[in-house]
Scaffold this motif. Structure first.
Motif, PDB file in Angstrom:
ATOM      1  N   PRO A   9      35.740  44.285  43.556  1.00 51.73           N
ATOM      2  CA  PRO A   9      34.550  43.741  42.894  1.00 51.73           C
ATOM      3  C   PRO A   9      33.928  42.633  43.737  1.00 51.73           C
ATOM      4  N   GLN A  10      32.670  42.338  43.478  1.00 54.63           N
ATOM      5  CA  GLN A  10      31.948  41.386  44.301  1.00 54.63           C
ATOM      6  C   GLN A  10      32.593  40.000  44.295  1.00 54.63           C
ATOM      7  N   ALA A  11      33.096  39.565  43.136  1.00 52.30           N
ATOM      8  CA  ALA A  11      33.698  38.232  43.065  1.00 52.30           C
ATOM      9  C   ALA A  11      34.908  38.124  43.984  1.00 52.30           C
ATOM     10  N   ALA A  12      35.701  39.193  44.070  1.00 48.82           N
ATOM     11  CA  ALA A  12      36.865  39.182  44.964  1.00 48.82           C
ATOM     12  C   ALA A  12      36.416  39.177  46.421  1.00 48.82           C
ATOM     13  N   LYS A  13      35.353  39.928  46.729  1.00 47.46           N
ATOM     14  CA  LYS A  13      34.825  39.910  48.103  1.00 47.46           C
ATOM     15  C   LYS A  13      34.307  38.521  48.464  1.00 47.46           C
ATOM     16  N   SER A  87      39.065  47.979  40.214  1.00 47.20           N
ATOM     17  CA  SER A  87      38.040  47.283  39.437  1.00 47.20           C
ATOM     18  C   SER A  87      38.570  46.001  38.823  1.00 47.20           C
ATOM     19  N   THR A  88      39.909  45.859  38.743  1.00 48.62           N
ATOM     20  CA  THR A  88      40.515  44.661  38.149  1.00 48.62           C
ATOM     21  C   THR A  88      40.892  43.618  39.189  1.00 48.62           C
ATOM     22  N   ALA A  89      40.651  43.883  40.479  1.00 49.73           N
ATOM     23  CA  ALA A  89      41.076  42.955  41.537  1.00 49.73           C
ATOM     24  C   ALA A  89      40.369  41.613  41.390  1.00 49.73           C
ATOM     25  N   GLN A  90      41.163  40.545  41.449  1.00 49.55           N
ATOM     26  CA  GLN A  90      40.615  39.195  41.306  1.00 49.55           C
ATOM     27  C   GLN A  90      41.339  38.237  42.246  1.00 49.55           C
ATOM     28  N   ALA A  91      40.703  37.108  42.469  1.00 53.04           N
ATOM     29  CA  ALA A  91      41.309  36.042  43.251  1.00 53.04           C
ATOM     30  C   ALA A  91      42.484  35.433  42.504  1.00 53.04           C
ATOM     31  N   VAL A  92      43.388  34.826  43.258  1.00 56.94           N
ATOM     32  CA  VAL A  92      44.426  33.954  42.703  1.00 56.94           C
ATOM     33  C   VAL A  92      44.141  32.562  43.284  1.00 56.94           C
ATOM     34  N   THR A  95      46.714  29.431  44.561  1.00 59.62           N
ATOM     35  CA  THR A  95      47.718  29.534  45.625  1.00 59.62           C
ATOM     36  C   THR A  95      47.201  28.879  46.912  1.00 59.62           C
ATOM     37  N   ALA A  96      48.148  28.544  47.791  1.00 60.93           N
ATOM     38  CA  ALA A  96      47.779  27.879  49.038  1.00 60.93           C
ATOM     39  C   ALA A  96      47.149  28.838  50.034  1.00 60.93           C
ATOM     40  N   ASP A  97      47.572  30.114  49.997  1.00 68.25           N
ATOM     41  CA  ASP A  97      47.010  31.100  50.916  1.00 68.25           C
ATOM     42  C   ASP A  97      46.001  31.978  50.183  1.00 68.25           C
ATOM     43  N   VAL A  98      45.412  32.919  50.891  1.00 67.32           N
ATOM     44  CA  VAL A  98      44.401  33.806  50.298  1.00 67.32           C
ATOM     45  C   VAL A  98      45.131  34.958  49.618  1.00 67.32           C
ATOM     46  N   THR A  99      45.117  34.941  48.297  1.00 70.60           N
ATOM     47  CA  THR A  99      45.880  35.909  47.509  1.00 70.60           C
ATOM     48  C   THR A  99      44.974  36.595  46.498  1.00 70.60           C
ATOM     49  N   LEU A 100      45.186  37.880  46.316  1.00 70.81           N
ATOM     50  CA  LEU A 100      44.497  38.659  45.288  1.00 70.81           C
ATOM     51  C   LEU A 100      45.517  39.185  44.286  1.00 70.81           C
ATOM     52  N   GLN A 101      45.053  39.462  43.066  1.00 73.90           N
ATOM     53  CA  GLN A 101      45.881  40.097  42.040  1.00 73.90           C
ATOM     54  C   GLN A 101      45.153  41.339  41.556  1.00 73.90           C
ATOM     55  N   VAL A 102      45.929  42.400  41.300  1.00 70.79           N
ATOM     56  CA  VAL A 102      45.355  43.676  40.900  1.00 70.79           C
ATOM     57  C   VAL A 102      46.208  44.274  39.785  1.00 70.79           C
ATOM     58  N   ALA A 195      35.921  31.657  40.331  1.00 77.44           N
ATOM     59  CA  ALA A 195      36.481  32.302  41.520  1.00 77.44           C
ATOM     60  C   ALA A 195      36.982  33.713  41.209  1.00 77.44           C
ATOM     61  N   GLN A 196      37.423  33.921  39.976  1.00 73.92           N
ATOM     62  CA  GLN A 196      37.958  35.225  39.589  1.00 73.92           C
ATOM     63  C   GLN A 196      36.891  36.173  39.041  1.00 73.92           C
ATOM     64  N   GLY A 197      35.675  35.679  38.897  1.00 77.34           N
ATOM     65  CA  GLY A 197      34.621  36.532  38.365  1.00 77.34           C
ATOM     66  C   GLY A 197      34.701  36.710  36.867  1.00 77.34           C
ATOM     67  N   LEU A 198      35.337  35.767  36.159  1.00 82.22           N
ATOM     68  CA  LEU A 198      35.480  35.839  34.708  1.00 82.22           C
ATOM     69  C   LEU A 198      34.393  35.005  34.042  1.00 82.22           C
ATOM     70  N   GLU A 199      33.830  35.535  32.990  1.00 81.13           N
ATOM     71  CA  GLU A 199      32.722  34.871  32.296  1.00 81.13           C
ATOM     72  C   GLU A 199      33.222  34.192  31.034  1.00 81.13           C
ATOM     73  N   ILE A 200      32.894  32.918  30.865  1.00 84.78           N
ATOM     74  CA  ILE A 200      33.240  32.150  29.676  1.00 84.78           C
ATOM     75  C   ILE A 200      31.968  31.912  28.866  1.00 84.78           C
ATOM     76  N   ASP A 201      31.998  32.289  27.585  1.00 81.96           N
ATOM     77  CA  ASP A 201      30.844  32.028  26.724  1.00 81.96           C
ATOM     78  C   ASP A 201      30.778  30.570  26.299  1.00 81.96           C
ATOM     79  N   GLY A 202      31.937  29.935  26.132  1.00 82.09           N
ATOM     80  CA  GLY A 202      31.947  28.537  25.737  1.00 82.09           C
ATOM     81  C   GLY A 202      33.353  28.048  25.472  1.00 82.09           C
ATOM     82  N   ILE A 203      33.539  26.718  25.530  1.00 80.97           N
ATOM     83  CA  ILE A 203      34.811  26.075  25.228  1.00 80.97           C
ATOM     84  C   ILE A 203      34.551  24.967  24.216  1.00 80.97           C
TER      85      ILE A 203
END
Length: 452
Positions: A9-13, A87-92, A95-102, A195-203
């Motif tokens: 996904p674009q956010a992971a790229k 489609s579920t790939a996201q940043a972590v 972490t100290a290094d460049v890591t993805l989670q899928v 960074a993970q491409g997740l959308e928050i409506d509100g807190i």
């Protein structure tokens, strides 16, 4: 970029942004919603199409023990095939290094979805809706507590020290000042989510000391369950950065409200794109009422899914903002089933019974299966509750044992969720319940040791 990174996904790229990926975390959800899987160097991940895990991850209890196989067979732990869902790939981002989670799809050696896997249970429900020409839409709300570090289970959980240097004791729901007390944690939650491409409506600040509610957008049930799965990880990591814990226990602190995962659901006609709950004039349809009836008739049988631990039932007490009824009402937060104010196309039903401790895939599936049965059976609900439903009689099982009994005896629920899943889920939960019943609590020692 290598070929596999082109599928991200674009956010992971954007997160990679020309950097070399060091590691990939290959994840699945177990019955509890705990992330299981493998971490591997990115170069190795890029060279393989799948990897293996034993099916025993679905027989593991929350304490790390294993339940006996329901059919009495020997535990040979055959491997399952895990295939990345890119489609579920996201940043972590923590972490100290460049890591993805899928997140990975789970199948057996014949290529069939493993029926015990919670994500597959939810996918099965989505497919059942789609066969009828319906597209289910959900929107979860996440409640959780930010608490002081607790490394001794014998000590009670307490609120954290806030920005002011004082413990966060205020119970001011919707207070911006209360949110500001732990604003650094909230800032990291926003940053990680972006960074993970997740959308928050509100807190917002909820009713408990240090209790927060995070609202998510509406959308596809599997996508939203994936997001809750990811959000739990990132929220815990954000809290740890600031010497605190984030907990999703249903009732972590005595005399404070519990934490729920309210689930809003609507259904759209796939041919017309219109809500199944509103007719051409905007009026409520028979299907709207059938859906509510399904929730009223079948929610007691799935309480074991939406209240999966003994602690879950400590949330179901009067006067602590947790409905313990199956009444429905328009814009009535005392009912277990609330119809929020909305325009006709956005008309939905909010299930307020699930706890935040439930597996998001199973909590959403539980709501969907009840509504599906209501749509198929075409029964009508009870009349709308227009007063205070908190005073209504209890209608749901109030202990883990009773909930599991109702779960095991409901044939329609077992058939739709699959007997294979229901059997292993019940076995794991009964094993957890048995272990809990062997623990002697401080209350028992205090009041029974010398008095009885």
């Amino acid at each position: 970029m290598s070929d596999w990174t082109e599928q991200l996904p674009q956010a992971a790229k954007d997160f990679i942004s020309g950097r070399r990926v060091d590691e990939v975390e290959c994840l699945v959800s177990d019955l509890a919603g705990v992330a299981k899987g493998k971490a591997m160097p990115a170069w190795k991940f890029g060279k393989q199409t799948h990897f293996h895990l034993p099916n025993s991850i679905f027989a593991q209890t929350i304490t790390g023990d294993y339940a006996d196989m329901p059919d009495g067979s020997e535990f040979t732990e055959p491997d399952m095939i895990l295939t990345p869902d890119f489609s579920t790939a996201q940043a972590v981002p923590w972490t100290a290094d460049v890591t993805l989670q899928v997140i990975h799809d789970i199948s057996d050696r014949e290529g069939e979805p493993v029926k015990m896997a919670p994500r597959n249970v939810l996918k099965r429900l989505v497919e059942l809706y789609e066969r009828e020409g319906w597209r289910p839409i959900v929107a979860p709300e996440m409640e959780f507590y930010i608490v002081a570090r607790n490394i001794d289970p014998n000590q009670p959980i307490i609120p954290p020290v806030g920005r002011s240097g004082r413990r966060v004791m205020a119970k001011q729901a919707y207070s911006m000042s209360a949110v500001d007390e732990y604003g650094r944690v909230i800032d990291d939650i926003y940053d990680f989510a972006e960074a993970q491409g997740l959308e928050i409506d509100g807190i917002v600040q909820e009713g408990g000391a240090g209790q927060v509610e995070l609202n998510l957008r509406h959308g596809d049930p599997v996508v939203l369950a994936d997001e809750v799965f990811y959000f739990k990880r990132l929220i815990r990591e954000a809290a740890l950065r600031h010497d605190s814990f984030a907990t999703f226990m249903a009732k972590p602190i005595e005399d404070e409200p519990g934490s729920a995962m309210h689930i809003h659901q609507s259904v759209v006609d796939m041919k017309t794109g219109r809500s199944l709950f509103a007719d051409e004039t905007g009026q409520e349809t028979p299907e709207f009422f059938h859906f509510i009836a399904g929730l009223q008739n079948y929610l007691p049988a799935v309480v074991a899914l939406i209240a999966p631990y003994v602690n879950s039932y400590r949330r179901y007490v009067p006067d602590f903002a947790a409905p313990i009824n199956l009444e429905w009402g328009r814009d009535n937060r005392t009912t277990g089933l609330r119809v929020p104010i909305s325009d006709p196309q956005s008309r939905r039903v909010e299930n307020r019974l699930p706890g935040m401790d439930c597996n998001p895939y199973l909590g959403i599936a539980a709501t969907m299966v009840c509504g599906y049965l209501g749509l198929k059976e075409k029964r009508m609900p009870r009349p709308e509750m227009r007063g205070n439903a908190y005073i209504a009689s209890d209608e749901i099982p109030m202990t883990m044992g009773d909930a599991l009994d109702m779960f095991s005896e409901c044939a329609p629920i077992r058939e739709l969720l699959s007997p294979e899943f229901c059997d292993i889920y019940e076995a794991v939960k009964r094993a957890e319940y048995k272990e809990f019943m062997q623990v002697i609590s401080p209350w028992e020692r205090e009041h029974l040791l010398l008095n009885v």
